[in-house]
Enzyme design. Structure first.
Site, PDB file in Angstrom:
ATOM      1  N   HIS A  18       4.922   0.434  -4.170  1.00  0.00           N
ATOM      2  CA  HIS A  18       5.303   1.797  -3.760  1.00  0.00           C
ATOM      3  C   HIS A  18       6.246   2.429  -4.786  1.00  0.00           C
ATOM      4  O   HIS A  18       6.036   3.568  -5.198  1.00  0.00           O
ATOM      5  CB  HIS A  18       6.028   1.761  -2.414  1.00  0.00           C
ATOM      6  CG  HIS A  18       5.157   1.356  -1.254  1.00  0.00           C
ATOM      7  ND1 HIS A  18       5.563   0.459  -0.297  1.00  0.00           N
ATOM      8  CD2 HIS A  18       3.904   1.743  -0.896  1.00  0.00           C
ATOM      9  CE1 HIS A  18       4.602   0.310   0.599  1.00  0.00           C
ATOM     10  NE2 HIS A  18       3.585   1.060   0.260  1.00  0.00           N
ATOM     11  N   LYS A  42       1.151   2.115  14.641  1.00  0.00           N
ATOM     12  CA  LYS A  42       1.625   0.738  14.505  1.00  0.00           C
ATOM     13  C   LYS A  42       3.082   0.657  14.983  1.00  0.00           C
ATOM     14  O   LYS A  42       3.853   1.597  14.815  1.00  0.00           O
ATOM     15  CB  LYS A  42       1.580   0.301  13.031  1.00  0.00           C
ATOM     16  CG  LYS A  42       0.241   0.507  12.354  1.00  0.00           C
ATOM     17  CD  LYS A  42       0.376   0.237  10.857  1.00  0.00           C
ATOM     18  CE  LYS A  42      -0.573   1.061  10.018  1.00  0.00           C
ATOM     19  NZ  LYS A  42      -0.222   1.129   8.604  1.00  0.00           N
ATOM     20  N   ARG A  91      -5.545   0.239  -4.311  1.00  0.00           N
ATOM     21  CA  ARG A  91      -5.397  -1.102  -4.886  1.00  0.00           C
ATOM     22  C   ARG A  91      -6.729  -1.757  -5.162  1.00  0.00           C
ATOM     23  O   ARG A  91      -6.934  -2.412  -6.158  1.00  0.00           O
ATOM     24  CB  ARG A  91      -4.589  -1.994  -3.932  1.00  0.00           C
ATOM     25  CG  ARG A  91      -3.133  -1.635  -3.833  1.00  0.00           C
ATOM     26  CD  ARG A  91      -2.517  -2.267  -2.643  1.00  0.00           C
ATOM     27  NE  ARG A  91      -3.235  -1.868  -1.435  1.00  0.00           N
ATOM     28  CZ  ARG A  91      -2.830  -2.102  -0.206  1.00  0.00           C
ATOM     29  NH1 ARG A  91      -1.729  -2.779   0.008  1.00  0.00           N
ATOM     30  NH2 ARG A  91      -3.523  -1.690   0.834  1.00  0.00           N
ATOM     31  N   SER A 129       2.554  -4.010   2.419  1.00  0.00           N
ATOM     32  CA  SER A 129       3.702  -4.159   3.322  1.00  0.00           C
ATOM     33  C   SER A 129       3.397  -5.188   4.397  1.00  0.00           C
ATOM     34  O   SER A 129       4.260  -5.985   4.773  1.00  0.00           O
ATOM     35  CB  SER A 129       4.038  -2.820   3.983  1.00  0.00           C
ATOM     36  OG  SER A 129       4.457  -1.905   3.021  1.00  0.00           O
TER      37      SER A 129
HETATM   38  O1  PNS Z   1       1.088   3.668   4.535  1.00  0.00           O
HETATM   39  P1  PNS Z   1      -0.013   4.089   5.466  1.00  0.00           P
HETATM   40  O2  PNS Z   1       0.257   3.580   6.870  1.00  0.00           O
HETATM   41  O3  PNS Z   1      -1.387   3.711   4.964  1.00  0.00           O
HETATM   42  O4  PNS Z   1       0.038   5.705   5.525  1.00  0.00           O
HETATM   43  C1  PNS Z   1      -0.877   6.438   6.315  1.00  0.00           C
HETATM   44  C2  PNS Z   1      -0.470   7.914   6.387  1.00  0.00           C
HETATM   45  C3  PNS Z   1       0.971   8.066   6.822  1.00  0.00           C
HETATM   46  C4  PNS Z   1      -0.627   8.570   5.034  1.00  0.00           C
HETATM   47  C5  PNS Z   1      -1.415   8.620   7.413  1.00  0.00           C
HETATM   48  O5  PNS Z   1      -1.463   7.882   8.589  1.00  0.00           O
HETATM   49  C6  PNS Z   1      -0.976  10.037   7.726  1.00  0.00           C
HETATM   50  O6  PNS Z   1      -1.161  10.939   6.934  1.00  0.00           O
HETATM   51  N1  PNS Z   1      -0.387  10.228   8.929  1.00  0.00           N
HETATM   52  C7  PNS Z   1       0.085  11.512   9.382  1.00  0.00           C
HETATM   53  C8  PNS Z   1      -0.856  12.080  10.473  1.00  0.00           C
HETATM   54  C9  PNS Z   1      -2.052  12.749   9.853  1.00  0.00           C
HETATM   55  O7  PNS Z   1      -1.943  13.719   9.133  1.00  0.00           O
HETATM   56  N2  PNS Z   1      -3.229  12.171  10.135  1.00  0.00           N
HETATM   57  C10 PNS Z   1      -4.494  12.641   9.589  1.00  0.00           C
HETATM   58  C11 PNS Z   1      -4.713  12.093   8.206  1.00  0.00           C
HETATM   59  S1  PNS Z   1      -6.282  12.527   7.630  1.00  0.00           S
END
Ligand code: PNS
Length: 160
Positions: A18, A42, A91, A129
């Protein structure tokens, strides 16, 4: 024109992958907002405030980097902050499908908001993570995978 990028994620906890990506993003944008989602489905190991403070220390002195948290949709956070670019790490092929779907959905919700995928350093491509949490939970070493403050926070959490 000032280009503002948002690097969103759970960062639970932040890893070396990150922090590497935050610094790489500075080559593409004037300002990077590292944005922690607080509406993850989560159950997080660390609170949003704990993750924010770990990120601040792990990224280090970087005047063009800001840190924030959001709930609700990422596109709304981007709109509020005038961001035109989302940064995500890619990744391996296994990341691709989920990332592609999110990028397309975000474009559907906010045309003009671009998603760029950056790759981590070669020796961090296996790093996540969730793996870091699992290794730390069972007493394995996470040295070199996360910043020392994150390693200490993990050790404290799992000593309880
Ligand atoms: O580190 P992660 O858990 O893979 O991140 C995922 C994240 C936070 C980028 C995604 O869940 C997100 O954008 N959440 C906010 C809600 C949202 O906008 N959802 C629609 C995404 S298309």
């Amino acid at each position: 024109m000032t280009r503002i990028a948002v690097y969103p994620g759970s960062f639970d906890p932040p890893t070396r992958g990150h922090t590497d990506l935050v610094h790489r993003t500075l080559a593409l944008a004037d300002t990077v907002i590292v944005a922690i989602t607080s509406n993850s489905t989560k159950e997080p190991l660390f609170s949003v405030d704990e993750r924010l403070s770990m990120l601040r220390v792990a990224v280090g002195e970087a005047p063009r980097v800001q840190f924030d948290a959001f709930d609700g949709l990422l596109v709304d956070f981007c709109r509020r902050n005038g961001a035109t670019l989302i940064i995500r790490g890619l990744r391996a092929v296994s990341d691709f499908e989920y990332e592609f779907q999110m990028a397309m959905m975000n474009r559907h919700l906010m045309p003009g908001l671009e998603t760029a995928f950056l790759v981590p350093p070669e020796d961090a491509t296996y790093l996540s993570s969730s793996l870091v949490r699992e290794v730390a939970r069972y007493g394995g070493s996470v040295d070199g995978l996360v910043h020392p403050v994150v390693a200490e926070a993990l050790a404290r959490r799992f000593r309880k």
